[in-house]
Design a protein around this motif. Structure first.
Motif, PDB file in Angstrom:
ATOM      1  N   HIS A   1     -14.323 -45.689 -38.079  1.00  0.00           N
ATOM      2  CA  HIS A   1     -14.524 -44.339 -38.595  1.00  0.00           C
ATOM      3  C   HIS A   1     -13.605 -44.020 -39.759  1.00  0.00           C
TER       4      HIS A   1
ATOM      5  N   SER B   1     -12.385 -36.872 -33.701  1.00  0.00           N
ATOM      6  CA  SER B   1     -13.317 -37.520 -34.619  1.00  0.00           C
ATOM      7  C   SER B   1     -13.249 -36.966 -36.032  1.00  0.00           C
TER       8      SER B   1
ATOM      9  N   PHE C   1     -18.890 -41.946 -32.337  1.00  0.00           N
ATOM     10  CA  PHE C   1     -17.462 -41.877 -32.061  1.00  0.00           C
ATOM     11  C   PHE C   1     -17.071 -42.234 -30.634  1.00  0.00           C
TER      12      PHE C   1
END
Length: 260
Positions: free
Chosen positions: A91, A124, A224
């Motif tokens: 991410h 996230s 996530f």
């Protein structure tokens, strides 16, 4: 009043740490980074990270040296770990997603707190740095047979308590499994989309409706929480997203740990 500081004893020249360091001095051993940590004269932490495979000279000192190590798998190109973005699934902050999250947080933040997913969702929105050398070094102790780390002191693996402390996800509650069938609010997902087009198609403006809340949770779970390797939003977690959106206090901790 004079104060005296306690001094740690000098490293034992026969300790495991010193033996490993002597072997690492061999110029033929390619070490990405030496993260060997001498705790005291007899204790050593983790390290090092090897760039070109596990050196046979260290076989007697590693519990899993006789087992196929993840870093030696022919399916994985570990040299990519020298790249800035070694894995496309790792991410990195996305402005559109953060904007979507903040809008959802204002409308659904209280619900998220009640069902125990608020902290995990907020995680996230931030970049989590990948410690590549630590990752590679840890892989030298990871058993693909037992799904645990094998150290001299014994086996070690993530626990439900670790998941709860790091993510805030509930270790108890309604069992979260693939037999969840509640579709309230209802959401129909027609075709798999990669992550960027999904946001473009489903993120809205203005007041947050329940159906959009489901789509947000659906996206968040795919990218996530379960880090879907297909790099796209799959249908596997629709029922789970619907159950969370309806306010069910699901035990996500065991599901995440089992998936991991």
């Amino acid at each position: 009043m004079a104060t005296h500081k306690a001094h740690a004893p000098p490293p034992n020249p026969n300790s495991l740490a010193i033996q490993i360091k002597k072997i690492l001095a061999d110029e033929h051993i390619a070490v990405t980074h030496d993260i060997l940590v001498i705790v005291n004269s007899d204790r050593v932490g983790l390290g090092p990270a090897f760039q070109l495979g596990f050196p046979s000279q260290l076989t007697p000192m590693y519990p899993l040296a006789e087992e196929t190590l993840p870093s030696e798998s022919p399916c994985l190109d570990w040299h990519k770990f020298t790249m800035d973005i070694p894995n496309r699934l790792w991410h990195r902050p996305d402005a559109k997603y953060v904007e979507w999250l903040d809008r959802m947080l204002e409308a659904k933040g209280d619900l998220w707190r009640q069902i125990g997913i608020r902290d995990a969702i907020l995680l996230s929105r931030s970049l989590i740095d990948m410690d590549k050398n630590l990752f590679l070094a840890a892989s030298q102790f990871w058993s693909v047979t037992t799904n645990s780390f094998h150290f001299k002191v014994g086996l070690m693996a993530p626990t439900l308590q670790d998941v709860a402390f790091l993510t805030g996800l509930r270790p108890h509650g309604i069992e979260a499994n693939y037999f969840l069938s509640q579709r309230t609010p209802y959401f129909e997902y027609k075709e798999p989309l990669s992550f960027a087009p999904f946001i473009n198609d489903y993120a809205k403006k203005g007041p947050v409706e329940d159906s959009e809340h489901v789509t947000f949770l659906f996206y968040w779970l795919n990218k996530f929480i379960f880090c879907v390797s297909a790099n796209r939003v799959t249908k596997d977690f629709i029922d789970l997203a619907c159950a969370l959106a309806s306010g069910q206090k699901l035990a996500l901790g065991p599901l995440v740990l089992a998936h991991l």
